[in-house]
Scaffold this active site. Structure first.
Site, PDB file in Angstrom:
ATOM      1  N   LYS A   1       0.860  -1.189   0.000  1.00  0.00           N
ATOM      2  CA  LYS A   1       0.000   0.000   0.000  1.00  0.00           C
ATOM      3  C   LYS A   1       0.888   1.227   0.000  1.00  0.00           C
ATOM      4  O   LYS A   1       2.012   1.188   0.506  1.00  0.00           O
ATOM      5  CB  LYS A   1      -0.890   0.020   1.252  1.00  0.00           C
TER       6      LYS A   1
HETATM    7  P1  NAD Z   1     -12.915   8.427  -2.499  1.00  0.00           P
HETATM    8  O1  NAD Z   1     -11.881   9.418  -2.148  1.00  0.00           O
HETATM    9  O2  NAD Z   1     -13.354   8.271  -3.902  1.00  0.00           O
HETATM   10  O3  NAD Z   1     -14.235   8.647  -1.631  1.00  0.00           O
HETATM   11  C1  NAD Z   1     -14.275   8.776  -0.250  1.00  0.00           C
HETATM   12  C2  NAD Z   1     -15.555   9.539   0.078  1.00  0.00           C
HETATM   13  O4  NAD Z   1     -15.747   9.541   1.487  1.00  0.00           O
HETATM   14  C3  NAD Z   1     -15.513  10.989  -0.378  1.00  0.00           C
HETATM   15  O5  NAD Z   1     -16.728  11.326  -1.000  1.00  0.00           O
HETATM   16  C4  NAD Z   1     -15.306  11.758   0.927  1.00  0.00           C
HETATM   17  O6  NAD Z   1     -15.872  13.067   0.886  1.00  0.00           O
HETATM   18  C5  NAD Z   1     -16.024  10.859   1.916  1.00  0.00           C
HETATM   19  N1  NAD Z   1     -15.529  11.007   3.277  1.00  0.00           N
HETATM   20  C6  NAD Z   1     -14.256  11.202   3.700  1.00  0.00           C
HETATM   21  N2  NAD Z   1     -14.212  11.280   5.028  1.00  0.00           N
HETATM   22  C7  NAD Z   1     -15.465  11.119   5.466  1.00  0.00           C
HETATM   23  C8  NAD Z   1     -16.079  11.082   6.743  1.00  0.00           C
HETATM   24  N3  NAD Z   1     -15.351  11.241   7.841  1.00  0.00           N
HETATM   25  N4  NAD Z   1     -17.414  10.885   6.817  1.00  0.00           N
HETATM   26  C9  NAD Z   1     -18.156  10.723   5.712  1.00  0.00           C
HETATM   27  N5  NAD Z   1     -17.635  10.744   4.469  1.00  0.00           N
HETATM   28  C10 NAD Z   1     -16.314  10.936   4.349  1.00  0.00           C
HETATM   29  O7  NAD Z   1     -12.350   7.036  -1.901  1.00  0.00           O
HETATM   30  P2  NAD Z   1     -12.749   5.568  -2.338  1.00  0.00           P
HETATM   31  O8  NAD Z   1     -11.795   5.124  -3.383  1.00  0.00           O
HETATM   32  O9  NAD Z   1     -14.211   5.496  -2.552  1.00  0.00           O
HETATM   33  O10 NAD Z   1     -12.350   4.780  -1.005  1.00  0.00           O
HETATM   34  C11 NAD Z   1     -13.200   4.711   0.117  1.00  0.00           C
HETATM   35  C12 NAD Z   1     -12.770   3.545   0.979  1.00  0.00           C
HETATM   36  O11 NAD Z   1     -12.799   2.343   0.212  1.00  0.00           O
HETATM   37  C13 NAD Z   1     -11.358   3.614   1.557  1.00  0.00           C
HETATM   38  O12 NAD Z   1     -11.335   3.002   2.828  1.00  0.00           O
HETATM   39  C14 NAD Z   1     -10.555   2.793   0.585  1.00  0.00           C
HETATM   40  O13 NAD Z   1      -9.372   2.268   1.168  1.00  0.00           O
HETATM   41  C15 NAD Z   1     -11.536   1.706   0.256  1.00  0.00           C
HETATM   42  N6  NAD Z   1     -11.280   0.998  -1.002  1.00  0.00           N
HETATM   43  C16 NAD Z   1     -11.260   1.657  -2.190  1.00  0.00           C
HETATM   44  C17 NAD Z   1     -11.032   0.945  -3.370  1.00  0.00           C
HETATM   45  C18 NAD Z   1     -11.077   1.591  -4.728  1.00  0.00           C
HETATM   46  O14 NAD Z   1     -11.037   0.848  -5.723  1.00  0.00           O
HETATM   47  N7  NAD Z   1     -11.167   2.893  -4.864  1.00  0.00           N
HETATM   48  C19 NAD Z   1     -10.798  -0.433  -3.312  1.00  0.00           C
HETATM   49  C20 NAD Z   1     -10.834  -1.079  -2.081  1.00  0.00           C
HETATM   50  C21 NAD Z   1     -11.084  -0.345  -0.935  1.00  0.00           C
END
Ligand code: NAD
Length: 476
Positions: A107
């Protein structure tokens, strides 16, 4: 963010690991070898921006190299720190093993608020960070392959791929150095939606199991289920969109960083997302009720809670108030170790992160294979498949006419049957198969052994067992 009296994110992951290995019989020392993070590289680099040199701090952790390349996203957020990156790298090891993608766990993260910079500035920062990692083989098609995570997406992945190729002009597999690229830059159809799509497939598989639904005191299918989603980013948006538009779920609340929107009749996800993209906030959206302190809605009444924002949001302080009987961890680590204990005692069923959000790495695997094979999925077979189907339809119609049977195939059936699978259909099919197979592996352990209380422990047992076998067969 660490809360008083609670372990850090990495400690939380290790405690969950410990809970599972207690039930396993690993050889002496192997448990520690699997648990520890092999290495973490910290880099501080300067970029000249707005008339001065700005210094940034970034990390790339490699948790386990039992298989290479290692795989794991790159996160851009101010909260990034070594503990968080190491926790996420460990989760990647277990996740890849659980869904059988042939990778070790890694990561990366950059301590930055991406919204504070213009696009060209972000490009300069991303390219410089990538340069620092590439020159140490921490981005490399055969050794370490990043992907998007919080705060990054296709755009950043395209910059990273281009940076790698500028530095390795003769590497024919250069594009496989990173996944999550846009389709026009070596990406694959269906990668952007993959993690949210995987959450949907995971829930569909859960709802196919009467015993598992009963454990969560739920019945029926997904139709009409009341769902609360935290985070309308890449993962949360796609999960909420597909569940509401395709499975008939009602999204009764969306919790964002600046408040929440609620509507018991079900929110229009696409409309809200468009509003967010345009205004950068959910505030001011007129077709729902706005709640300033959004986090209280984690505790609201619903059937399914989907934390899809970040880690540690369900903690000892609020776990006792959570009403959802089923939580699916779309984010990584949204439930702390302490909260997990409280929720389990309450009888809440948790579909764990390492399974629930594995759709991203699964489709990343497909993208990596596509890059290495230099051909789009379906390109060789699609039209051959269509002509074979056409032959069958023609033959049926001929038989019907010859024998005067008057059979006609419905136009809808014909259209669907005659269309060969393109890349997107194949990617979705591979993802669906992966999510179903991994769920079955988890639930066999959950129900089959008699000493496993929950899906998370089952997931750890499956994945630690696979990592252990891999180490043993290497002679370690
Ligand atoms: P992103 O940046 O696209 O979206 C995150 C969203 O959460 C944003 O809209 C942000 O405004 C919101 N947010 C941030 N802090 C917040 C809070 N305290 N309360 C409410 N909303 C909040 O990120 P993502 O890619 O969607 O990732 C989200 C989660 O999923 C992370 O934990 C990431 O590790 C996990 N994840 C993502 C992927 C991927 O393919 N993008 C894959 C596996 C896991």
């Amino acid at each position: 963010m660490q809360r008083d009296g609670e372990p850090t994110f990495r400690e939380s992951v290790d405690l969950m690991f410990n809970r599972a290995v207690q039930l396993m019989d690993l050889g002496p020392g192997l448990e520690k070898k699997i648990k520890v993070c092999n290495s973490t590289y910290t880099v501080r680099f300067g970029v000249r921006l707005r008339g001065k040199i700005e210094t940034f701090t970034g990390y790339r952790s490699v948790h386990s190299e039992h298989m290479e390349p290692v795989k794991g996203g790159i996160r851009f957020a101010l909260s990034v720190n070594q503990d968080e990156v190491e926790a996420l790298a460990a989760l990647m090891t277990y996740k890849c093993a659980l869904v059988e993608t042939p990778f070790g766990g890694s990561k990366g993260g950059l301590c930055i608020d991406p919204r504070a910079w213009e696009e060209h500035e972000l490009e300069a920062i991303t390219r410089r960070f990538a340069y620092e990692l590439i020159k140490r083989d921490l981005i490399h098609p055969a050794q370490n392959v990043p992907a998007p995570d919080m705060g990054t997406g296709e755009r950043e992945m395209a910059w990273i791929a281009d940076q790698y190729m500028r530095m390795n002009t003769t590497d024919i597999n250069g594009r496989a150095c990173v996944t999550g690229k846009p389709p026009h830059a070596g990406g694959i159809q269906g990668r952007v939606e993959a993690t949210g799509r995987g959450v949907q497939y995971a829930l569909r598989e859960f709802f196919r199991q009467p015993e598992d639904k009963a454990a969560a005191k739920l019945s029926g299918g997904l139709e009409g289920k009341r769902v609360i989603v935290q985070g309308l980013g890449n993962v949360g948006y796609h999960a909420a969109k597909f569940l509401s538009e395709e499975d008939g779920c009602k999204i009764t609340a969306i919790i964002e960083r600046d408040g929440a929107l609620t509507d018991e009749r079900g929110l229009n996800i696409e409309d809200i997302r468009q509003w967010m993209v345009k205004h950068g906030t959910i505030k001011g959206y007129a077709n729902a009720t706005y709640v300033e302190d959004g986090t209280v809605l984690l505790e609201a009444d619903c059937d399914i809670l989907i934390p899809a924002a970040m880690e540690g949001v369900i903690h000892k302080g609020n776990a006792g108030n959570i009403k959802a009987p089923l939580i699916i961890e779309a984010a990584n680590g949204p439930i702390t170790f302490g909260a997990d204990e409280i929720l389990r005692q309450k009888g809440c069923i948790i579909i764990p992160d390492m399974y629930a959000n594995a759709g991203g790495v699964t489709v990343s695997y497909f993208e990596w294979v596509k890059n290495l094979s230099h051909i789009r999925f379906g390109r060789m077979q699609r039209r051959a498949e269509e002509s074979r189907h056409q032959m069958l339809v023609d033959e049926l119609e001929r038989l019907s006419a010859d024998k005067g049977l008057g059979w006609t195939l419905s136009p809808g059936f014909k259209d669907k049957y005659l269309r060969g699978a393109g890349e997107l259909e194949l990617v979705r099919s591979g993802l669906d198969d992966t999510m179903r197979t991994a769920y079955q592996a988890m639930r066999e352990v959950w129900h089959g052994r008699g000493d496993v209380e929950d899906l998370r422990t089952a997931a750890y047992i499956v994945s630690i067992g696979r990592v252990a076998s891999s180490y043993i067969s290497k002679g370690l």
